[in-house]
Design a protein around this motif. Structure first.
Motif, mmCIF file in Angstrom:
data_model
loop_
_atom_site.group_PDB
_atom_site.id
_atom_site.type_symbol
_atom_site.label_atom_id
_atom_site.label_comp_id
_atom_site.label_asym_id
_atom_site.label_seq_id
_atom_site.Cartn_x
_atom_site.Cartn_y
_atom_site.Cartn_z
ATOM 1 N N ARG A 151 -2.616 -18.919 23.815
ATOM 2 C CA ARG A 151 -2.778 -18.387 25.043
ATOM 3 C C ARG A 151 -4.125 -17.348 24.777
ATOM 4 O O ARG A 151 -4.911 -17.133 25.585
ATOM 5 N N LEU A 152 -4.096 -16.570 23.785
ATOM 6 C CA LEU A 152 -4.962 -15.729 23.328
ATOM 7 C C LEU A 152 -6.356 -16.532 22.914
ATOM 8 O O LEU A 152 -7.676 -15.990 23.309
ATOM 9 N N ALA A 206 -9.700 -15.578 24.922
ATOM 10 C CA ALA A 206 -11.130 -15.057 24.229
ATOM 11 C C ALA A 206 -12.191 -15.955 24.515
ATOM 12 O O ALA A 206 -13.204 -15.220 24.738
ATOM 13 N N GLY A 207 -11.802 -17.576 24.475
ATOM 14 C CA GLY A 207 -13.110 -18.299 24.822
ATOM 15 C C GLY A 207 -14.024 -18.004 23.701
ATOM 16 O O GLY A 207 -13.841 -18.176 22.610
ATOM 17 N N VAL A 231 -14.631 -10.989 18.568
ATOM 18 C CA VAL A 231 -15.943 -9.950 18.595
ATOM 19 C C VAL A 231 -16.208 -9.533 19.892
ATOM 20 O O VAL A 231 -16.299 -10.388 20.790
ATOM 21 N N LEU A 232 -15.730 -8.417 20.191
ATOM 22 C CA LEU A 232 -16.185 -7.556 21.616
ATOM 23 C C LEU A 232 -17.109 -6.631 21.290
ATOM 24 O O LEU A 232 -17.154 -5.816 20.381
ATOM 25 N N THR A 233 -18.289 -6.752 22.089
ATOM 26 C CA THR A 233 -18.962 -5.748 22.225
ATOM 27 C C THR A 233 -19.194 -4.924 23.590
ATOM 28 O O THR A 233 -19.154 -5.632 24.680
ATOM 29 N N ALA A 234 -19.294 -3.796 23.449
ATOM 30 C CA ALA A 234 -19.303 -2.818 24.615
ATOM 31 C C ALA A 234 -20.688 -2.018 24.520
ATOM 32 O O ALA A 234 -20.982 -1.186 23.685
ATOM 33 N N ARG A 235 -21.395 -2.088 25.619
ATOM 34 C CA ARG A 235 -22.489 -1.316 25.683
ATOM 35 C C ARG A 235 -22.952 -0.894 27.161
ATOM 36 O O ARG A 235 -24.079 -0.636 27.382
#
Length: 134
Positions: free
Chosen positions: A52-53, A57-58, A68-72
């Motif tokens: 499921r994760l 996440a795709g 890998v998550l990017t927050a900007r």
């Protein structure tokens, strides 16, 4: 559920990078964007939760098993860090939730007759729309 999220936040790797897009000097000089890397295999998830994760996440899941998550979105490191951690915890919590199994609906005799009657009525309305004969 909170156990997995707390373990994930403990082993996550953070790196700060310069943001892209408009913003002038602030964007060019200050590394405000946050990039989180989480090794999914270190969480030791059960196979259904892992699947499921993986689906949730795709493209954010790499071939090495890292999310890998990017927050900007924000101007400060702290706000971007909080945003990235919140998104990661939401992703993990969604993977923990087991989807409800769909139960096949059953229609009783009266409901079937009502549906067939409505279909017949609709058919006669459409049949009456033909060419007019003089």
């Amino acid at each position: 559920m909170d156990d997995v999220v707390s373990r994930a936040l403990a082993i996550v790797e953070e790196s700060f990078i310069t943001s892209s897009g408009p913003g002038g000097q602030n964007v060019n000089k200050v590394a405000t964007a946050v990039q989180l890397r989480l090794n999914v295999f270190a969480l030791r998830l059960s196979p259904p939760v892992f699947n499921r994760l993986k689906a949730a996440a795709g493209s954010r899941l790499t071939s090495k098993g890292e999310i890998v998550l990017t927050a900007r979105n924000y101007r400060t490191q702290e706000a971007n860090r909080d945003d990235a951690r919140a998104r990661l915890s939401a992703l993990l919590e969604d993977a923990q939730k087991e989807p409800k199994t769909r139960k096949k609906s059953r229609l009783n005799r009266v409901g079937k007759e009502k549906r067939i009657k409505a279909k017949k009525n609709r058919g006669t309305i459409k049949a009456g729309r033909g060419k007019v004969q003089f």
